[in-house]
Scaffold this motif. Structure first.
Motif, PDB file in Angstrom:
ATOM      1  N   GLN A 162      24.188  15.222 -49.570  1.00 64.59           N
ATOM      2  CA  GLN A 162      23.803  14.040 -48.809  1.00 64.59           C
ATOM      3  C   GLN A 162      24.982  13.339 -48.143  1.00 64.59           C
ATOM      4  OE1 GLN A 162      20.558  12.870 -48.407  1.00 64.59           O
ATOM      5  NE2 GLN A 162      19.919  14.779 -49.388  1.00 64.59           N
ATOM      6  N   MET A 163      26.207  13.839 -48.346  1.00 63.13           N
ATOM      7  CA  MET A 163      27.366  13.137 -47.779  1.00 63.13           C
ATOM      8  C   MET A 163      28.569  14.061 -47.745  1.00 63.13           C
ATOM      9  SD  MET A 163      28.454  10.709 -51.022  1.00 63.13           S
ATOM     10  CE  MET A 163      26.814  10.568 -51.743  1.00 63.13           C
ATOM     11  N   THR A 164      29.565  13.681 -46.947  1.00 67.41           N
ATOM     12  CA  THR A 164      30.897  14.283 -47.014  1.00 67.41           C
ATOM     13  C   THR A 164      31.907  13.164 -47.240  1.00 67.41           C
ATOM     14  OG1 THR A 164      31.075  14.196 -44.591  1.00 67.41           O
ATOM     15  CG2 THR A 164      30.399  16.285 -45.571  1.00 67.41           C
ATOM     16  N   ILE A 165      32.975  13.489 -47.969  1.00 68.47           N
ATOM     17  CA  ILE A 165      34.027  12.525 -48.281  1.00 68.47           C
ATOM     18  C   ILE A 165      35.314  13.021 -47.637  1.00 68.47           C
ATOM     19  CG2 ILE A 165      35.303  11.354 -50.118  1.00 68.47           C
ATOM     20  CD1 ILE A 165      32.914  12.105 -51.987  1.00 68.47           C
ATOM     21  N   PHE A 166      35.938  12.186 -46.835  1.00 68.66           N
ATOM     22  CA  PHE A 166      37.177  12.560 -46.162  1.00 68.66           C
ATOM     23  C   PHE A 166      38.332  11.774 -46.767  1.00 68.66           C
ATOM     24  CE2 PHE A 166      40.477  12.114 -42.967  1.00 68.66           C
ATOM     25  CZ  PHE A 166      40.620  13.418 -42.514  1.00 68.66           C
ATOM     26  N   ALA A 167      39.332  12.517 -47.271  1.00 66.37           N
ATOM     27  CA  ALA A 167      40.559  11.927 -47.811  1.00 66.37           C
ATOM     28  C   ALA A 167      41.639  12.991 -47.704  1.00 66.37           C
ATOM     29  CB  ALA A 167      40.367  11.493 -49.265  1.00 66.37           C
ATOM     30  N   PRO A 168      42.914  12.609 -47.719  1.00 69.46           N
ATOM     31  CA  PRO A 168      43.969  13.626 -47.662  1.00 69.46           C
ATOM     32  C   PRO A 168      43.966  14.485 -48.920  1.00 69.46           C
ATOM     33  CG  PRO A 168      44.897  11.462 -48.099  1.00 69.46           C
ATOM     34  CD  PRO A 168      43.462  11.239 -47.769  1.00 69.46           C
ATOM     35  N   GLU A 169      44.518  15.686 -48.790  1.00 64.38           N
ATOM     36  CA  GLU A 169      44.626  16.558 -49.962  1.00 64.38           C
ATOM     37  C   GLU A 169      45.612  15.983 -50.976  1.00 64.38           C
ATOM     38  OE1 GLU A 169      42.777  19.010 -50.575  1.00 64.38           O
ATOM     39  OE2 GLU A 169      41.915  19.557 -48.638  1.00 64.38           O
ATOM     40  N   GLU A 170      46.661  15.332 -50.474  1.00 63.40           N
ATOM     41  CA  GLU A 170      47.708  14.815 -51.355  1.00 63.40           C
ATOM     42  C   GLU A 170      48.218  13.500 -50.798  1.00 63.40           C
ATOM     43  OE1 GLU A 170      51.047  17.246 -53.470  1.00 63.40           O
ATOM     44  OE2 GLU A 170      51.872  16.540 -51.557  1.00 63.40           O
TER      45      GLU A 170
ATOM     46  N   ILE B 215      37.850  11.501 -56.695  1.00 62.60           N
ATOM     47  CA  ILE B 215      37.239  10.357 -56.004  1.00 62.60           C
ATOM     48  C   ILE B 215      35.731  10.508 -56.168  1.00 62.60           C
ATOM     49  CG2 ILE B 215      36.892   9.219 -53.786  1.00 62.60           C
ATOM     50  CD1 ILE B 215      39.565  10.487 -52.890  1.00 62.60           C
ATOM     51  N   ARG B 216      35.092   9.519 -56.764  1.00 66.74           N
ATOM     52  CA  ARG B 216      33.644   9.565 -56.974  1.00 66.74           C
ATOM     53  C   ARG B 216      32.961   8.565 -56.048  1.00 66.74           C
ATOM     54  NH1 ARG B 216      32.677   7.619 -62.174  1.00 66.74           N
ATOM     55  NH2 ARG B 216      34.836   6.907 -62.339  1.00 66.74           N
ATOM     56  N   VAL B 217      31.871   9.004 -55.441  1.00 66.54           N
ATOM     57  CA  VAL B 217      31.122   8.147 -54.517  1.00 66.54           C
ATOM     58  C   VAL B 217      29.656   8.157 -54.932  1.00 66.54           C
ATOM     59  CG1 VAL B 217      30.373   7.820 -52.125  1.00 66.54           C
ATOM     60  CG2 VAL B 217      32.720   8.561 -52.604  1.00 66.54           C
TER      61      VAL B 217
ATOM     62  N   LYS C  87      16.837   5.304 -53.687  1.00 68.89           N
ATOM     63  CA  LYS C  87      17.310   6.572 -54.236  1.00 68.89           C
ATOM     64  C   LYS C  87      18.835   6.587 -54.235  1.00 68.89           C
ATOM     65  CE  LYS C  87      13.324   9.409 -53.085  1.00 68.89           C
ATOM     66  NZ  LYS C  87      12.818  10.606 -52.377  1.00 68.89           N
ATOM     67  N   THR C  88      19.416   7.061 -55.340  1.00 66.10           N
ATOM     68  CA  THR C  88      20.867   7.095 -55.492  1.00 66.10           C
ATOM     69  C   THR C  88      21.359   8.536 -55.514  1.00 66.10           C
ATOM     70  OG1 THR C  88      20.855   5.004 -56.712  1.00 66.10           O
ATOM     71  CG2 THR C  88      22.806   6.397 -56.947  1.00 66.10           C
ATOM     72  N   TYR C  89      22.435   8.779 -54.777  1.00 63.24           N
ATOM     73  CA  TYR C  89      23.045  10.108 -54.700  1.00 63.24           C
ATOM     74  C   TYR C  89      24.529   9.983 -55.044  1.00 63.24           C
ATOM     75  CZ  TYR C  89      18.818  11.125 -51.990  1.00 63.24           C
ATOM     76  OH  TYR C  89      17.517  11.258 -51.576  1.00 63.24           O
ATOM     77  N   PHE C  90      25.087  11.065 -55.601  1.00 58.13           N
ATOM     78  CA  PHE C  90      26.487  11.083 -56.019  1.00 58.13           C
ATOM     79  C   PHE C  90      27.203  12.266 -55.374  1.00 58.13           C
ATOM     80  CE2 PHE C  90      24.079   9.029 -59.356  1.00 58.13           C
ATOM     81  CZ  PHE C  90      24.872   7.960 -59.746  1.00 58.13           C
ATOM     82  N   ASP C  91      28.499  12.094 -55.135  1.00 54.86           N
ATOM     83  CA  ASP C  91      29.345  13.209 -54.728  1.00 54.86           C
ATOM     84  C   ASP C  91      30.776  12.886 -55.138  1.00 54.86           C
ATOM     85  OD1 ASP C  91      30.093  15.658 -53.681  1.00 54.86           O
ATOM     86  OD2 ASP C  91      28.981  15.378 -51.811  1.00 54.86           O
ATOM     87  N   GLN C  92      31.663  13.853 -54.985  1.00 56.13           N
ATOM     88  CA  GLN C  92      33.045  13.649 -55.409  1.00 56.13           C
ATOM     89  C   GLN C  92      33.988  14.538 -54.606  1.00 56.13           C
ATOM     90  OE1 GLN C  92      32.584  14.421 -59.560  1.00 56.13           O
ATOM     91  NE2 GLN C  92      32.326  16.617 -59.316  1.00 56.13           N
ATOM     92  N   ARG C  93      35.253  14.132 -54.600  1.00 51.98           N
ATOM     93  CA  ARG C  93      36.288  14.911 -53.923  1.00 51.98           C
ATOM     94  C   ARG C  93      37.563  14.830 -54.756  1.00 51.98           C
ATOM     95  NH1 ARG C  93      37.976  17.216 -49.220  1.00 51.98           N
ATOM     96  NH2 ARG C  93      40.160  16.879 -48.629  1.00 51.98           N
ATOM     97  N   ILE C  94      38.275  15.949 -54.844  1.00 55.27           N
ATOM     98  CA  ILE C  94      39.514  16.015 -55.625  1.00 55.27           C
ATOM     99  C   ILE C  94      40.701  15.688 -54.729  1.00 55.27           C
ATOM    100  CG2 ILE C  94      41.044  17.590 -56.890  1.00 55.27           C
ATOM    101  CD1 ILE C  94      38.499  19.045 -57.834  1.00 55.27           C
ATOM    102  N   ILE C  95      41.656  14.928 -55.280  1.00 57.68           N
ATOM    103  CA  ILE C  95      42.864  14.556 -54.550  1.00 57.68           C
ATOM    104  C   ILE C  95      44.060  14.634 -55.498  1.00 57.68           C
ATOM    105  CG2 ILE C  95      42.558  12.083 -55.034  1.00 57.68           C
ATOM    106  CD1 ILE C  95      43.730  11.511 -52.243  1.00 57.68           C
TER     107      ILE C  95
END
Length: 531
Positions: A412-420, A510-512, A520-528
């Motif tokens: 349901q989403m994309t998360i944009f953040a730098p790799e490092e 990073i948790r969103v 309705k609630t949705y979750f996603d995450q990205r590693i940094i």
């Protein structure tokens, strides 16, 4: 009635036909100066053969229209309506009843009266139908329609050719078949195809595999471009799908399908063009239709061009703004958006009107780099993937789920953040979250690492960063294969926040989480990595 047995499921006076007798025509305007009158019966098709038998009684209280007036059947199921030589009669399906469907699961709820047929065109329209039959009967059969039901909404399938029909089959239809669906029906919100109207047939057959009745809205790429006026721009659509605007009930909901694409050829020019518009005849049908619908019934208007781009929308606003339960859905723009129309556009309702610009099946017109299966990624210009929507209706209430093509339901989403990022720079480092089905009524929050402290993110209108990177690659010295993506836009569903200041070095998550307007609630995450 020459040529019409393949257009509708209606069989006229079957006993006379079996006896080899000719039906006497009713006088039409081409035969004398008096307006013609069509009559017939809406009946309970007990054996579901499309023909009225001696034991198949008429159904009282069913609405039938000629595209302007609406008649209600009497105690014997009979109706009467005026017609001219270019009229489509159609039944407005009532709750608990269903019309026949053809082999492609297209509802057959109409009868076309065009004694001379359609004008010549690159893509064929309706063959001459001959004199008006003595009785135009509409078969219905009972079906269960609970208060709670689902429907699939496809925006702009829009294949140019058979290859792109195959993209749709593999990208969207096959996952639906694998998962299964309990949807009661589906609808394509216009731009069924991309100018080549011969592609409608193979596309219909692919969608028919889903196995549910499928309604269709006309779009600007579904028209006969060689037509001289709007009246003749939908002849091929009519031959395949029926009237370009109509209505039906399912469960406790009233659905109103609109043709908001107005075609014209400017004086002195050879090429036609379109604008968003409804026109006087259709507006009269809408007025008559809504006058028969209780004010506390949910009305769903389905169209192709978004409501804010329809030139005569103010008249429509006057009809729906007094209704506490109304929703409208379009497509056309190739990005997903929830619009809440209020006083700034002349809408005078007690609450803003919710208009959904639906996700498109073809995304960005099947553009972008092909994947390992040869299917372009076709990301929409708001950064959302192509896909479709699942609408759930429950009395006055509804909710909408976004479904990405060939992705899990929870994508349901994309998360944009730098790799490092350096720990000292983290507090100034931006995180962008694109919540595909998000709106101004959504909340989006972020947490970092193991923290249970959630930070509310800011809703902003900015380009999707991943889409921007794809456009940069296209403009580079070695562009990727595939058709170029359309120009980027400020996405209407992006949220922004900052990482916490001075986090510990290491690898973190990073948790969103996001909660939409329907709860309705949705979750996603990205590693940094933090150094």
């Amino acid at each position: 009635m020459r040529g019409n047995s393949t257009v509708t499921p209606i069989r006229i006076a079957p006993l006379l036909a079996l006896a080899g007798l000719t039906l006497p025509p009713i006088a039409t305007s081409s035969q004398d100066d008096r307006p013609a009158t069509a009559t017939g019966v809406v009946f309970h098709d007990r054996d579901r053969d499309g023909s009225r038998g001696d034991d198949e009684e008429g159904i009282a209280g069913v609405r039938v229209s000629n595209g302007r007036e609406i008649a209600t059947t009497d105690a014997e199921g009979r109706y009467e309506l005026p017609i001219d030589d270019d009229t489509i009669l159609f039944v407005i399906k009532p709750r608990g009843w269903m019309t026949p469907v053809n082999e492609d699961h297209l509802p057959r709820f109409f009868y076309i009266h065009k004694p001379a047929g359609s004008p010549e065109s690159r893509f064929p329209g309706v063959a001459p139908t001959g004199p008006l039959p003595e009785s135009i009967d509409f078969p219905l059969h009972p079906q269960a329609e609970p208060d709670v039901f689902r429907a699939l909404f496809f925006g702009d399938t829009q294949p140019r050719d058979l290859k792109e029909v195959e993209y749709i089959a593999h990208d969207v239809i096959e996952p639906i078949l694998r998962e299964g669906t309990d949807a009661s029906f589906g609808v394509t919100l216009g731009d069924i195809v991309f100018d080549d109207l011969s592609v409608m047939d193979p596309l219909n057959k692919a969608i028919a595999l889903i196995g549910i009745p499928w309604y269709n809205v006309i779009g600007n790429h579904d028209m006969n471009y060689d037509a001289d006026d709007d009246d003749h721009s939908d002849e091929t659509f009519e031959r395949i799908y029926g009237p370009s605007y109509y209505a039906f009930d399912h469960g406790p909901v009233h659905f109103l399908v609109l043709d908001d694409v107005s075609w014209f050829v400017p004086e002195g020019e050879d090429r036609g063009r379109y604008i968003g518009g409804l026109g006087a005849r259709q507006m009269e049908f809408i007025r008559n239709d809504l006058a028969m619908i209780p004010e506390d019934q949910l009305v769903v208007l389905m169209m192709h061009i978004p409501l804010l781009e329809v030139e005569d929308r103010q008249e429509l606003y006057r009809l729906i703004e007094q209704r506490p339960f109304a929703l409208s859905v379009s497509a056309h723009t190739h990005f997903l958006e929830h619009v809440f129309i209020g006083e700034e556009d002349g809408f005078r309702g007690a609450q803003p009107h919710h208009h959904v610009v639906n996700v498109t099946v073809c995304g960005s017109w099947w553009s972008g780099t092909p994947d390992e299966q040869g299917i372009p990624h076709t990301t929409m210009r708001d950064g959302a993937p192509n896909g479709y929507s699942v609408f759930t209706f429950d009395g006055h209430d509804y909710d909408i789920e976004f479904r990405a093509a060939r992705r899990p339901a929870d994508h349901q989403m994309t998360i944009f953040a730098p790799e490092e990022v350096a720990s000292s720079d983290a507090g100034d480092t931006e995180v962008l979250v694109n919540v595909f089905n998000g709106s101004e009524k959504s909340t989006v929050e972020m947490a970092f690492g193991d923290s249970e402290s959630w930070t509310l993110l800011e809703h902003v209108a900015v380009p999707d960063p991943y889409y921007a990177k794809m456009k940069e690659l296209e403009a580079g010295a070695n562009p990727p294969p595939g058709r170029k993506l359309p120009g980027i836009i400020d996405s209407p569903h992006i949220w922004r926040g900052l990482l916490p200041a001075d986090p510990e070095p290491g690898t973190h998550v990073i948790r969103v989480r996001t909660t939409d307007q329907f709860g309705k609630t949705y979750f996603d995450q990205r590693i940094i990595r933090v150094r």
